[in-house]
Motif scaffolding. Structure first.
Motif, PDB file in Angstrom:
ATOM      1  N   ARG A  69      26.817  47.955  71.396  1.00 25.47           N
ATOM      2  CA  ARG A  69      27.126  46.533  71.388  1.00 25.47           C
ATOM      3  C   ARG A  69      26.983  45.966  69.973  1.00 25.47           C
ATOM      4  O   ARG A  69      26.269  46.524  69.147  1.00 25.47           O
ATOM      5  CB  ARG A  69      26.210  45.801  72.372  1.00 25.47           C
ATOM      6  N   ARG A  71      25.354  43.757  68.528  1.00 19.89           N
ATOM      7  CA  ARG A  71      24.040  43.476  67.942  1.00 19.89           C
ATOM      8  C   ARG A  71      23.296  44.732  67.493  1.00 19.89           C
ATOM      9  O   ARG A  71      22.262  44.647  66.854  1.00 19.89           O
ATOM     10  CB  ARG A  71      23.199  42.714  68.964  1.00 19.89           C
ATOM     11  N   ARG A 225      17.728  47.901  78.906  1.00 16.39           N
ATOM     12  CA  ARG A 225      17.573  46.808  79.854  1.00 16.39           C
ATOM     13  C   ARG A 225      18.955  46.404  80.382  1.00 16.39           C
ATOM     14  O   ARG A 225      19.866  46.158  79.616  1.00 16.39           O
ATOM     15  CB  ARG A 225      16.918  45.604  79.178  1.00 16.39           C
ATOM     16  N   ALA A 429      11.899  41.910  73.895  1.00 13.83           N
ATOM     17  CA  ALA A 429      12.411  40.822  73.052  1.00 13.83           C
ATOM     18  C   ALA A 429      13.271  41.392  71.928  1.00 13.83           C
ATOM     19  O   ALA A 429      14.350  40.876  71.615  1.00 13.83           O
ATOM     20  CB  ALA A 429      11.256  40.006  72.486  1.00 13.83           C
ATOM     21  N   MET A 432      16.573  42.674  73.231  1.00 19.43           N
ATOM     22  CA  MET A 432      17.534  41.636  73.583  1.00 19.43           C
ATOM     23  C   MET A 432      18.127  40.959  72.345  1.00 19.43           C
ATOM     24  O   MET A 432      19.287  40.581  72.343  1.00 19.43           O
ATOM     25  CB  MET A 432      16.901  40.581  74.493  1.00 19.43           C
ATOM     26  N   SER A 433      17.325  40.808  71.287  1.00 18.26           N
ATOM     27  CA  SER A 433      17.956  40.181  70.112  1.00 18.26           C
ATOM     28  C   SER A 433      18.732  41.207  69.290  1.00 18.26           C
ATOM     29  O   SER A 433      19.488  40.825  68.401  1.00 18.26           O
ATOM     30  CB  SER A 433      16.951  39.405  69.269  1.00 18.26           C
ATOM     31  N   TYR A 437      19.139  42.776  63.843  1.00 19.45           N
ATOM     32  CA  TYR A 437      18.312  41.699  63.319  1.00 19.45           C
ATOM     33  C   TYR A 437      16.836  42.015  63.448  1.00 19.45           C
ATOM     34  O   TYR A 437      16.082  41.882  62.480  1.00 19.45           O
ATOM     35  CB  TYR A 437      18.644  40.365  64.001  1.00 19.45           C
ATOM     36  N   GLY A 441      16.732  43.086  59.883  1.00 14.79           N
ATOM     37  CA  GLY A 441      16.915  41.786  59.240  1.00 14.79           C
ATOM     38  C   GLY A 441      18.328  41.567  58.732  1.00 14.79           C
ATOM     39  O   GLY A 441      18.551  40.841  57.769  1.00 14.79           O
TER      40      GLY A 441
END
Lengths: 451, 115
Positions: A69, A71, A225, A429, A432-433, A437, A441
């Motif tokens: 994906r 991200r 997840r 967390a 999911m982000s 990142y 970063g």
């Protein structure tokens, strides 16, 4: 493959199985009394092969990077690129030493203090007419790509630090010993049976070990997840296709370079590599047309990979018709294994096991039935008159089972250790982000947003 | 009829979508948007050793057209799922506006039945 020719001229321990009785391929042996001379033709091809195999690593980064994906695109590509750095260092420090030194600890790995930091090979020319530096660097590229392959199984859900530690330990405790067993002149799999367990360019060492380790890690770390209820779409099939193209091109170095020569064996390996990849690709899209009504780009590149992986152990011993058969068989079996994965529900995210593990096992075993006559004749002669397909199959089966068994046990221990001591699985967390990142970063596609 | 527009953080999209589905809200439109507000934490990116704060932060926008009785259901579902912990600056906002008309293109139905 990858014959480690002894360094004293004229005393070849044992020729690479595919080259039995072909001493003429190594003019350096005949020409020089003591130190072999550099064969510039062979050396040029091996330099190029080394570069081609390295090119597969960014190719793999693109292949895997396109499939995750948005991200996670950088985090996933980072796995391949990090292996270039980490294993690139390890290989020079002690990897080459553990892989191609003389038997140590009962043959578990090799050791030769001269090879630490490659100190002792500054002037060495192998009997093949190639400076040992070239051979060491060529082999190092295989050590780099193998942990990068594993990363496909646990894509999108591991911490970068954990991955780095895992890669270091895996490279030392799984790759180097396996490489020693299969390719070192005194490795026990290399010397099993009449003419050794056949693994031309890394069916067991690279693909089975990576596939099995990936499966073990994916099962232990658990699914991403939302898997499988939430669809996980590739962010860029375009990048995946380009990566697959680089892999196919690079594979000519991987397989044809593994002859450590520039001649007949090289030509044979290159030809069957091409044939198997094409057969795998064609078979896969035919299956998809029949099964789903449409041929997909991901299907086509999966077929290419299945064909390339299946021919990897076999490239030195099979004829083109055999390569065609192996490519077709690999596509059929891998397709079935991916359907089975869906049934079983485990999350081998990018099918490191489904393609590399499965096609690697298929190739290592099925190649037995397509061996060229001249190779079998040499094996019969080496065995003293009695050696057949059945016996060779048994040798291949033992090599596969040993690889699977050893890799399962050690890689499970490593993944548990890394998870407990360093943390391997991403927190929810962070997952999911996205890895890009939360771990690095950065963002892969800044241009999508107007900033 | 009302239009519920929510601006949320990208990492909460899956959770919000699942929460809406569980509440029976199945018709949503999602877009990637960027913007800025009071959100200042955890946004800096790295560029060759430098910390760089982006001018615009990526967010997700959900547009949900609802009949009046579903508005609170949708809002509760979003509030339940879109917070980080007990709520942090940057978790987003929900706007509710009157929706003058809704037309289903296929059947040309109008009004609440078209939602």
């Amino acid at each position: 493959m990858t014959r480690r020719f002894t360094r004293t001229a004229g005393k070849i321990n044992r020729l690479f199985p595919a080259c039995l009785g072909m001493t003429a391929l190594f003019p350096a042996v005949a020409a020089a009394a003591d130190a072999p001379a550099v064969d510039s033709g062979t050396t040029a091809w091996m330099l190029m092969s080394t570069a081609l195999v390295l090119l597969m690593v960014p190719g793999l980064a693109m292949f895997y990077g396109g499939l995750v994906r948005t991200r996670n695109v950088l985090g996933t590509m980072m796995h391949s690129f990090a292996a270039m750095g980490i294993v690139g260092v390890l290989w020079v420090v002690c990897g080459y030493c553990m892989s191609f030194g003389s038997n140590m600890l009962g043959g578990w790995c090799g050791w030769n203090p001269d090879y630490l930091l490659l100190r002792g090979i500054d002037e060495t020319i192998l009997d093949a007419g190639v400076p040992e530096y070239v051979f060491a660097m060529f082999q190092g590229k295989f050590a780099i790509i193998t942990p990068a392959l594993i990363a496909g199984a646990f894509a999108e859900r591991v911490r970068f630090g954990g991955y780095c530690v895992y890669t270091i330990l895996w490279s030392l405790l799984v790759y180097n010993p396996l490489c020693h067993w299969v390719w070192a002149a005194d490795g026990f799999l290399f010397n099993m049976g009449a003419a050794g367990a056949i693994d031309f360019a890394g069916g067991t060492v690279v693909h089975i070990s990576a596939g099995i380790s990936g499966l073990v890690a994916a099962l232990y770390l658990g699914a991403r997840r939302g898997y499988p209820a939430t669809a996980m779409h590739p962010n860029s099939m375009v990048m995946t296709l380009m990566g697959a193209g680089l892999l196919w091109v690079g594979w000519f170095g991987f397989n044809a370079g593994s002859s450590v020569s520039s001649g007949l064996d090289t030509a044979r390996a290159l030809t069957v590599t091409q044939v198997a990849a094409a057969a795998g690709a064609t078979t896969w899209i035919v299956i998809e047309m029949l099964h789903l009504g449409k041929a997909t780009t991901l299907g086509l590149v999966s077929g290419i990979l299945a064909g390339l992986v299946v021919i990897t152990p076999a490239a030195g011993v099979v004829v083109p018709a055999g390569a065609l058969a192996l490519g077709i068989i690999a596509a059929l079996v891998c397709y079935a294994s991916l359907l089975l994965k869906e049934r079983l529900g485990y999350d081998d995210s990018l099918d490191a096991f489904g393609i590399h593990g499965v096609a690697g096992i298929v190739g290592a075993l099925a190649l037995t039935f397509f061996i060229r006559d001249s190779w079998m004749a040499s094996a019969v002669a080496a065995a003293g008159g009695n050696w057949g397909v059945g016996q060779q199959f048994w040798v291949q089966l033992k090599a596969v089972l040993l690889t699977v068994g050893y890799t399962t046990v050690v890689s499970l221990a490593l993944v548990v250790l890394v998870e407990k001591l360093f943390g391997f699985r991403l927190s929810e967390a962070e997952e999911m982000s996205g890895m890009d990142y939360s771990l690095h970063g950065e963002r892969g596609y800044g241009l999508i947003n107007p900033d | 009829m009302q239009l519920v527009t929510a601006i949320i953080q990208p990492d909460k999209l899956d959770a919000v979508r699942e929460s809406l589905l569980a509440a029976g809200i199945t018709r949503i439109t999602v877009s990637r948007v960027t913007g800025h507000g009071r959100h200042q934490q955890n946004i800096e990116r790295l560029y060759r050793g430098q910390k760089v704060v982006p001018n615009l932060i990526p967010k997700i926008r959900l547009d949900i057209a609802c009949n009046d009785e579903f508005v609170e259901v949708a809002v509760d579902a979003i509030l339940y799922a879109a917070k980080h912990g007990d709520g942090e600056i940057g978790d987003g906002k929900i706007f509710i506006t009157e929706l003058k008309e809704c037309i289903r293109i296929r059947t040309e139905e109008r009004g609440g039945a078209a939602i």
